[in-house]
Design a protein around this motif. Structure first.
Motif, PDB file in Angstrom:
ATOM      1  N   GLY A  16      22.551 -24.522   1.837  1.00 29.55           N
ATOM      2  CA  GLY A  16      23.213 -23.281   2.191  1.00 29.55           C
ATOM      3  C   GLY A  16      23.099 -22.239   1.093  1.00 29.55           C
ATOM      4  N   SER A 248      15.871 -16.912   6.203  1.00 30.44           N
ATOM      5  CA  SER A 248      16.692 -16.915   7.415  1.00 30.44           C
ATOM      6  C   SER A 248      16.622 -18.229   8.185  1.00 30.44           C
ATOM      7  CB  SER A 248      16.268 -15.756   8.331  1.00 30.44           C
ATOM      8  OG  SER A 248      14.916 -15.905   8.737  1.00 30.44           O
ATOM      9  N   LYS A 251      18.623 -20.906   5.466  1.00 32.29           N
ATOM     10  CA  LYS A 251      19.759 -20.289   4.748  1.00 32.29           C
ATOM     11  C   LYS A 251      19.953 -20.883   3.347  1.00 32.29           C
ATOM     12  CE  LYS A 251      21.216 -17.736   8.303  1.00 32.29           C
ATOM     13  NZ  LYS A 251      20.263 -18.163   9.344  1.00 32.29           N
ATOM     14  N   SER A 278      27.419 -12.641  -0.781  1.00 33.63           N
ATOM     15  CA  SER A 278      28.155 -13.591   0.063  1.00 33.63           C
ATOM     16  C   SER A 278      28.383 -13.035   1.467  1.00 33.63           C
ATOM     17  CB  SER A 278      29.506 -13.932  -0.574  1.00 33.63           C
ATOM     18  OG  SER A 278      29.310 -14.552  -1.832  1.00 33.63           O
ATOM     19  N   ASP A 279      28.506 -11.714   1.567  1.00 33.84           N
ATOM     20  CA  ASP A 279      28.772 -11.084   2.860  1.00 33.84           C
ATOM     21  C   ASP A 279      27.573 -11.131   3.801  1.00 33.84           C
ATOM     22  OD1 ASP A 279      31.209 -10.474   1.757  1.00 33.84           O
ATOM     23  OD2 ASP A 279      30.646  -8.422   1.208  1.00 33.84           O
ATOM     24  N   ARG A 280      26.413 -11.507   3.289  1.00 32.46           N
ATOM     25  CA  ARG A 280      25.216 -11.550   4.136  1.00 32.46           C
ATOM     26  C   ARG A 280      25.165 -12.831   4.988  1.00 32.46           C
ATOM     27  NH1 ARG A 280      25.864  -7.292   2.790  1.00 32.46           N
ATOM     28  NH2 ARG A 280      24.688  -6.015   1.312  1.00 32.46           N
ATOM     29  N   PHE A 281      26.147 -13.714   4.787  1.00 31.89           N
ATOM     30  CA  PHE A 281      26.164 -14.986   5.506  1.00 31.89           C
ATOM     31  C   PHE A 281      27.514 -15.179   6.200  1.00 31.89           C
ATOM     32  CE2 PHE A 281      23.364 -15.196   1.866  1.00 31.89           C
ATOM     33  CZ  PHE A 281      22.192 -15.677   2.421  1.00 31.89           C
ATOM     34  N   SER A 282      27.553 -16.117   7.074  1.00 31.35           N
ATOM     35  CA  SER A 282      28.805 -16.390   7.789  1.00 31.35           C
ATOM     36  C   SER A 282      29.927 -16.685   6.800  1.00 31.35           C
ATOM     37  CB  SER A 282      28.618 -17.589   8.730  1.00 31.35           C
ATOM     38  OG  SER A 282      27.591 -17.325   9.662  1.00 31.35           O
ATOM     39  N   GLU A 283      31.119 -16.234   7.160  1.00 32.04           N
ATOM     40  CA  GLU A 283      32.257 -16.366   6.248  1.00 32.04           C
ATOM     41  C   GLU A 283      32.483 -17.819   5.847  1.00 32.04           C
ATOM     42  OE1 GLU A 283      36.981 -15.114   6.005  1.00 32.04           O
ATOM     43  OE2 GLU A 283      35.760 -14.528   7.734  1.00 32.04           O
ATOM     44  N   THR A 285      30.508 -19.751   4.105  1.00 30.45           N
ATOM     45  CA  THR A 285      29.321 -20.619   3.944  1.00 30.45           C
ATOM     46  C   THR A 285      28.661 -20.459   2.582  1.00 30.45           C
ATOM     47  OG1 THR A 285      27.859 -18.966   4.956  1.00 30.45           O
ATOM     48  CG2 THR A 285      28.879 -20.593   6.422  1.00 30.45           C
ATOM     49  N   CYS A 286      28.898 -19.356   1.900  1.00 29.85           N
ATOM     50  CA  CYS A 286      28.233 -19.117   0.607  1.00 29.85           C
ATOM     51  C   CYS A 286      29.107 -19.602  -0.542  1.00 29.85           C
ATOM     52  CB  CYS A 286      27.924 -17.634   0.439  1.00 29.85           C
ATOM     53  SG  CYS A 286      27.069 -17.249  -1.114  1.00 29.85           S
TER      54      CYS A 286
END
Length: 969
Positions: A16, A248, A251, A278-283, A285-286
């Protein structure tokens, strides 16, 4: 070194998205190396499915070196050279090469560096100036020179590329300013396409366009299982888009950097890339890991720059719409865990007395005292850092230190044209053209400054001739001057040819002796500068298609060379040679910019430019562009960016220090209108608390400065362009590979490249299953297209009879091998061999089926050599193929039975020389290569026997004729 808990968390977080915030000296490279090793050892991932990017080619090579060393330590057979390791630019460029049919570029394209790009704009300035309103948009109410116009246009259009703003969208806008910019951008892209060229910004634009092709997009999005991008705080908008698209699929995107060390906004870098990663991925997950333990600096130094970062407000107030306040910095505190933690002077000031002019005297006294008491053991333990090293005050400061006996190494201080070897070369070239007087008169009123420089060079050189210290050069120059004055027919040389003739004389040959090979960077500087001058001459002759001097255009060529090309280089400044493996040469204090020092560390760092203040770096057009084309909410307030960038810049400088951080300036007080306090108000809160060095006690027993670390870079060598060149002539290798002199272009190289590329077209067509397309007509078409592209790139041309011969090579090959098309398996395979001290690289031209096993083929565009007279040469080629066979077997898990040299110039006989593959030969062959490369590394360039065949067309023949005797080294 063992990983600390923070580092271990980053090393083990493989799945991830991952954000690593790495403070200065926190072991970031160590963490990335160990994370890569963890991937290779625990995930059984193919190295080719890992992408690792960092900011500079040097950093990428250091990363590759450290990864390969760790693999060797652990006995792992993985070859890290199979990974995509490099800068984002270099990785994107490889993708463009691979998917070139989906791009606008053609084979043999040119990549423009910064000077090339500005010169490209300058040469095409009439086309841009014809765009109504463009000049006024760039320079409101001003008339500027074509060169300054070119620079401003270059900066503006590069920024459009880096921010991913489409030219067509600009043209379609209702805003007149955007339409003007869009027209300029479109014109520029058309010119690049016509010239088959890319610049660094356009590399990214073209790489992003690849994702518009469904087939390519699917392949690229599944190309890499893991991505790691270092220095992410300095990536731009378009780089972020490409990285996220490449990652993509899985991830598994890890980015690493320090928002506090973001320095490249002026090149399009966007701090929001790291702050909002961090905002580029689902909440949720980063993962985010902070590396805040500093292994580099004394605790007092860390405390100092922590305090510095607290002196400004990094947040925003709530907006009128009730938006929550933002922070434009990750809140963190760096903690020192350095072994150097004694209670001793670590942060202090060494400055000139208030109102006096004793700055350099004070600094020299401090440095000499520390050298005399044994604290400083080598001058390279000291670095002087400034915002600019071309500033007149800084240059005079460094000269004053040298007069005080402090040796300075400052390759970027624009001193290239002031070095004696360059002044002498310019003077010698001027002397050979009595027309100088007339061309000087043409432009004297406009460009007196540059002509004064030329006058002084010529005057000095005439005095040198009269001194008699080089009795041989004067008569030769007089003879050449007479020839040029009465030139009635074309010469067989241009400036670069004269340059190599001049190197034979003691005036210049004294800089090129064998001892130079074993000298440090500073002592080899004259030879390196002459080498750079050869490349500049080569570039001029390329840009203006000057191959020989012609009577009818000689005066024009001289005017363009001296009053345009060389003048722009003088005005823009030229950096001198820098050895990437020796950033701090022994025996010298390093003088460098804050940007240049990024990623480096020094025991003692003196930070200057304390008269500085935050500077606005944007205009109304920048704001309007962001408001119109940014696809997300605005980020940092424009009015705050100058303050943020100022703090980050000095934070980066302060954090370079290991044992002592010294703030330095010439203090003064206002004495009239326009005079500023030094240091400026921004530094006063921290500067005023510092004690002057004269009030402190430096106990040599308690102070042990770190030594400057050797940069351990594992070099890559090619069998063809390194091993074979060195074996052919060690002196040619020294001049053209080590010192990097630019050879005068020869048509022989063009001939071979043309034949090879057209045969490659045949192979790739057959491998696609389209062998029916391989007709004489199609071959002729490929051949002409290749010739046009190569000749456009090289500005070198072949006579029509020679072209016919080259095409005959290819047509004959196609006729002979048509019945063997079914045997073709692969073409142009890149291979590498990882050794403890180096990497050996090569490319296999062709792989064919050989009754269940395989045959590798290497093409030579010449007649088949005599098996007896050319035995040594053939044996070198055999060894090359032996290693390639070995590497191919390891890479593809196949068996190679035969190895073949194919001579396309052989008209009637058998064009092949075939060797059986013998496993017993591999170790012996690699041992021979090891021996050669050890000589290269040791710079053992002894020449005991002149290779007459190679000497015949070598640019250095005049030098060797004058400076080497047959049978002697």
């Amino acid at each position: 070194m063992r990983a600390n808990p923070q580092q271990l968390k980053a090393i083990e977080a493989l799945d991830g998205p991952l954000l690593i915030i790495a403070g200065p000296g926190a072991g970031k490279t160590f963490t990335l190396v160990e994370r890569t090793i963890n991937l290779l050892s625990t995930r059984d991932v193919d190295p080719s499915r890992i992408l690792v990017s960092t900011f500079t080619e040097k950093a990428a090579r250091e990363l590759l070196t450290r990864i390969s060393n760790r693999l060797l330590e652990r006995g792992m057979s993985v070859n890290p050279a199979d990974m995509a390791i490099g800068t984002l630019h270099s990785i994107f460029l490889k993708l463009l090469e691979e998917f070139r049919p989906f791009t606008r570029i053609r084979r043999n394209y040119t990549v423009l560096d910064q000077f090339d790009q500005q010169y490209f704009f300058y040469q095409n300035s009439p086309e841009f100036r014809s765009i109504e309103g463009l000049e006024n948009l760039l320079h409101p109410g001003q008339q500027v020179s074509a060169w300054w116009f070119a620079e401003c246009l270059m900066v503006r259009l590069n920024k459009l590329s880096e921010e991913g703003i489409d030219g067509e969208a600009l043209i379609a806008s209702a805003v007149p300013e955007f339409q003007i910019l869009g027209a300029a951008y479109k014109k520029y892209q058309e010119l690049l396409e016509a010239n088959n060229a890319l610049d660094f910004s356009t590399i990214q634009v073209e790489a992003l366009k690849l994702f518009a092709h469904e087939k390519v997009r699917d392949e690229l999005q599944n190309r890499f299982d893991y991505l790691m991008v270092d220095e992410y705080q300095d990536t731009n908008t378009i780089q972020e888009r490409i990285v996220l698209k490449l990652g993509s699929g899985t991830k598994n995107v890890c980015v690493c950097g320090d928002d506090d060390q973001s320095l490249y906004r002026f090149r399009g870098a966007s701090i929001r890339n790291i702050l909002e990663f961090s905002d580029r991925f689902s909440e949720g997950t980063c993962q985010t890991v902070y590396l805040t333990d500093n292994y580099r600096s004394h605790p007092a130094i860390v405390d100092f720059y922590n305090e510095w970062m607290q002196l400004t407000d990094w947040g925003s107030t709530p907006g009128l719409d009730g938006a929550a306040p933002k922070s434009y910095r990750f809140q963190k505190t760096i903690k020192s865990v350095s072994h150097d933690n004694d209670d001793r002077p670590a942060v202090f000031k060494v400055s000139g007395t208030d109102g006096q002019a004793d700055w350099a005297t004070q600094v020299a006294a401090f440095l000499r005292t520390r050298r005399n008491d044994g604290i400083i053991k080598d001058w390279n333990q000291v670095a002087l850092l400034f915002r600019s090293v071309t500033n007149e005050k800084v240059i005079e400061f460094s000269r004053s230190l040298e007069r005080e006996g402090i040796p300075i190494y400052a390759p970027r201080s624009n001193m290239f044209f002031e070095r004696q070897e360059i002044r002498s070369m310019v003077g010698a070239l001027l002397f050979m053209f009595p027309q100088y007087g007339s061309i000087r008169q043409v432009r004297e009123g406009q460009q007196l400054g540059v002509w004064e420089y030329y006058d002084s060079c010529l005057k000095e050189f005439i005095a040198h001739i009269k001194s008699g210290t080089d009795a041989q050069i004067g008569p030769w120059l007089v003879s050449m001057a007479k020839t040029h004055l009465g030139l009635s027919e074309n010469t067989n040389y241009a400036f670069s040819g004269l340059f190599y003739q001049l190197l034979q004389f003691p005036t210049f040959s004294k800089f090129l002796g064998e001892d130079v090979a074993h000298s440090g960077v500073r002592d080899s500087r004259p030879a390196r500068n002459l080498s750079k001058f050869s490349r500049l001459l080569n570039k001029y002759e390329y840009l203006y298609r000057v191959i020989v001097f012609q009577p009818e255009r000689l005066e024009k060529d001289l005017l363009v060379f001296f009053n345009t090309f060389l003048r722009f280089l003088l005005d823009g400044g030229i950096g001198e040679y820098e050895d990437e493996s020796e950033y701090a040469p022994s025996g010298c204090v390093s003088l460098m910019t804050f940007h240049q020092s990024k990623g480096l560390e020094f025991p003692i760092v003196l930070v200057g430019s304390l008269d500085a203040s935050p500077r606005k770096q944007h205009n109304d057009l920048d704001v309007l562009l962001q408001q119109t084309f940014e696809d997300r909410e605005p980020f940092e307030p424009w009015e705050r960016t100058k303050t943020f960038d100022f703090w980050r810049l000095f934070y980066t400088a302060f954090s370079r220090a290991q044992n002592m951080l010294v703030l330095t300036a010439q203090e003064n007080t206002p004495k009239g209108k326009g005079q500023r306090n030094v240091p400026s108000a921004y530094f006063r809160p921290v500067y005023q608390l510092l004690k002057p060095w004269t009030d402190l006690v430096f106990d040599p027993v308690k102070i042990a400065l770190a030594e400057v670390k050797d940069v351990n870079l594992k070099h890559a060598y090619s069998f063809t362009s390194d091993v074979l060149v060195f074996e052919g002539c060690a002196q040619q290798y020294r001049f053209f590979k080590d010192l990097e002199f630019a050879p005068v272009r020869t048509n022989a190289i063009l001939f071979g490249t043309l034949v090879h590329q057209t045969i490659e077209d045949i192979h790739k067509t057959v491998l696609r299953g389209e062998e029916a397309r391989v007709t004489p007509e199609q071959i002729s078409s490929w051949f002409r297209v290749n010739y046009n592209n190569i000749s456009q790139q090289e500005r070198t041309y072949l006579a029509e009879p020679v072209l016919r011969i080259a095409e005959q090579h290819v047509q004959r090959y196609a006729v002979r091998e048509r019945s063997n098309w079914h045997r073709l398996k692969e073409a142009e395979i890149e291979l590498s061999l990882l050794k403890p001290d180096y990497i050996l690289q090569g490319t296999v031209d062709l792989v064919q089926d050989d009754d269940g096993s395989y045959e590798i083929v290497d093409f030579k565009s010449e007649k088949k050599p005599d098996l007896f007279d050319d035995k040594d040469k053939i044996d070198r080629y055999r060894r090359q193929l032996q290693i390639y066979a070995h590497l191919l077997e390891e890479k593809r898990q196949i068996t190679v039975r035969h190895m073949t040299l194919y001579y396309t110039g052989e008209e009637s006989g058998n064009p092949r020389i075939t060797f059986d593959r013998s496993m017993s030969d591999v170790k012996g062959t690699i041992a021979v290569v090891d021996k050669v490369i050890k000589k290269i590394v040791a710079k053992d360039y002894g020449l005991y026997d002149r290779p007459e065949k190679l000497c015949k067309n070598c640019d250095f023949r005049p030098y060797c004729d004058m400076n080497f005797c047959r049978g002697e080294a």
